[in-house]
Write an enzyme that holds these catalytic residues in place. Structure first.
Site, PDB file in Angstrom:
ATOM      1  N   GLU A  47    -130.250   3.281  65.900  1.00 31.17           N
ATOM      2  CA  GLU A  47    -131.561   3.515  65.291  1.00 31.17           C
ATOM      3  C   GLU A  47    -132.135   2.230  64.687  1.00 31.17           C
ATOM      4  O   GLU A  47    -133.330   1.999  64.756  1.00 31.17           O
ATOM      5  CB  GLU A  47    -131.464   4.611  64.221  1.00 31.17           C
ATOM      6  CG  GLU A  47    -131.296   6.010  64.786  1.00 31.17           C
ATOM      7  CD  GLU A  47    -132.474   6.434  65.651  1.00 31.17           C
ATOM      8  OE1 GLU A  47    -133.621   6.083  65.329  1.00 31.17           O
ATOM      9  OE2 GLU A  47    -132.245   7.108  66.671  1.00 31.17           O
ATOM     10  N   TYR A 130    -138.306   7.145  58.149  1.00 35.66           N
ATOM     11  CA  TYR A 130    -138.196   7.625  59.525  1.00 35.66           C
ATOM     12  C   TYR A 130    -136.774   7.458  60.060  1.00 35.66           C
ATOM     13  O   TYR A 130    -136.228   8.347  60.726  1.00 35.66           O
ATOM     14  CB  TYR A 130    -139.177   6.865  60.423  1.00 35.66           C
ATOM     15  CG  TYR A 130    -140.621   7.108  60.079  1.00 35.66           C
ATOM     16  CD1 TYR A 130    -141.050   8.340  59.589  1.00 35.66           C
ATOM     17  CD2 TYR A 130    -141.572   6.107  60.242  1.00 35.66           C
ATOM     18  CE1 TYR A 130    -142.370   8.564  59.261  1.00 35.66           C
ATOM     19  CE2 TYR A 130    -142.899   6.317  59.912  1.00 35.66           C
ATOM     20  CZ  TYR A 130    -143.304   7.552  59.430  1.00 35.66           C
ATOM     21  OH  TYR A 130    -144.612   7.770  59.108  1.00 35.66           O
ATOM     22  N   ASP A 148    -139.937   8.273  67.441  1.00 34.29           N
ATOM     23  CA  ASP A 148    -140.119   7.029  68.180  1.00 34.29           C
ATOM     24  C   ASP A 148    -141.469   7.144  68.881  1.00 34.29           C
ATOM     25  O   ASP A 148    -142.207   8.119  68.680  1.00 34.29           O
ATOM     26  CB  ASP A 148    -138.961   6.771  69.152  1.00 34.29           C
ATOM     27  CG  ASP A 148    -138.945   7.734  70.320  1.00 34.29           C
ATOM     28  OD1 ASP A 148    -139.709   8.730  70.291  1.00 34.29           O
ATOM     29  OD2 ASP A 148    -138.173   7.504  71.259  1.00 34.29           O
TER      30      ASP A 148
END
Ligand code: SF4
Length: 415
Positions: A47, A130, A148
């Site tokens: 990530e 996020y 995304d």
């Protein structure tokens, strides 16, 4: 009309999307196979790498990191220089420094186990809202959405959100969060991203094959091709300057190491002159050079696009028999702001690093910043902590077309 009130979305069947995902899910290096438990270290590593960077670009780096540092403990124990060198070419180098800091936090404060709550995850260096949501969903199956570019596009279309990106990001995140089912939230988060990658593509989405088309507001209105809206691109200023690549008789190249703190902290670069609207004349370039030598301007210009500006660099090369005893590096400072501002790759995860990293370098010119200098063997350059733009500069100077540029994305351009 408030998008969330669209009646077709009030009963979006997560099951339909999950059923599609069970058949069509992407095989990704960091993704566990069906039935396997996700490894929070791998999820976190991927990530962070996917912030501002595409899946295609990340794969090689992810595998390299995992093979060198298979667990958070080994990453935490690694020297920062090695982590930065392994990150070189991925861009947004603050991510690498934060990655290293976060690994230490996980080891020292959490005994090497990633915290299984959004509230603790979001406190880790480099992990914003996020990213914490994505890790919480994918690694711990908590009810959060992973955003995304693919998920953003799907949500903008499902809800026919007409507000342009990136302003709409917070709204899309909120809408996505409202769709997360109680069961399999981690798979649902990944299903949204996979749907965007495979079906709900930027151009010509395959709406007829889409498992949620009967719930899609954009499809219902024929707006799927024009959403999500993007803001008009602003003209970016152009900055120009000179770089100085010195090579000694053994083939080693002179590099300057940036201070650990600040922009491009700890990364390497050849000595650079200040950046301005025009290139320096040959006489001015000689004054900017790190030492007196027979500097020769190479044919060609290195061009590099950043988020907020374009950079053009003329490259000077000096072949020296003996390394000079005094090296002047005070002009290297202005490169900081530019080289740190836009090395990412649009289309990746939602950015969480500050995009505006301060004033343009013209405001900083002339500030002395003596850096640590070193001579690095040419064969070691590809594994050095050189940002992409610096690799391009050295490649042009040395007429290098080999591994120095692999992963750099583009090559130095000729005028
Ligand atoms: Fe995307 Fe079309 Fe599916 Fe809507 S129906 S989510 S626009 S692929």
């Amino acid at each position: 009309m408030a998008a969330r009130q669209d009646s077709r979305l009030s009963d979006l069947p997560a099951g339909a999307l999950l059923a599609w995902y069970d058949v069509h899910r992407r095989v990704l290096p960091w993704r566990e196979l069906p039935g396997e438990r996700a490894d929070p270290y791998r999820v976190w590593l991927s990530e962070i790498m996917l912030q501002q960077t595409t899946v295609q670009s990340v794969g090689r780096y992810y595998r390299e990191f995992l093979s060198r540092w298979p667990a958070v403990q080994s990453l935490a124990a690694a020297p920062l220089d090695e982590v930065l060198a392994a990150w070189a070419g991925l861009g947004y180098y603050a991510r690498a420094r934060n990655l290293h800091r976060a690994a230490k936090v996980v080891v020292e404060e959490f005994g090497g186990e990633f915290p299984a709550s959004f509230e603790e995850l979001v406190k880790l260096p480099g992990v914003g809202t996020y990213t914490a949501g994505a890790i919480a969903a994918i690694a711990f199956d908590l009810p959060f959405v992973a955003m995304d570019a693919n998920a953003e596009r799907v949500l903008a279309r499902l809800f026919a959100v007409e507000e342009p990106l990136p302003k709409a990001k917070a709204r899309l995140h909120e809408l996505g969060h409202g769709l997360v089912p109680q069961t399999r939230p981690g798979d649902f988060a990944q299903a949204l991203m996979d749907l965007g990658a495979a079906i709900c593509t930027p151009k010509k989405p395959a709406c007829k094959s889409c498992p949620v088309n009967s719930h899609c507001a954009a499809f219902g209105r024929g707006m799927q091709e024009i959403l999500p809206r993007k803001p008009e691109k602003a003209l970016r200023p152009l900055r120009r300057g000179a770089a100085f690549v010195a090579r000694d008789a053994s083939g080693a190249v002179l590099l300057v190491k940036r201070p650990e703190n600040g922009l491009l902290g700890g990364m390497l670069q050849p000595p650079l002159g200040p950046w301005a609207e025009q290139f320096p004349s040959a006489e001015e370039a000689l004054v900017q050079a790190p030492f007196s030598a027979a500097w020769k301007k190479r044919l060609g210009i290195v061009r590099h696009g950043f988020t907020h500006f374009e950079l053009e660099i003329e490259v000077y090369l000096a072949e020296v028999n003996r390394r000079p005893s005094h090296i002047h590096t005070c002009h290297s400072r202005p490169s900081d702001a530019l080289a740190s501002r836009g090395e990412g790759n649009p289309g990746g995860r939602t950015p969480e690093m500050p995009d505006d990293l301060g004033p343009l370098p013209s405001a900083r010119e002339g500030r002395p910043s003596p850096g640590i200098t070193m001579w690095v063997a040419e064969m070691d350059l590809p594994r050095s902590a050189l940002p992409t733009v610096m690799r391009k500069i050295i490649a042009l100077a040395l007429n290098h077309e080999g591994p120095l540029l692999s992963g750099a994305g583009t090559k130095a351009s000729e005028p």
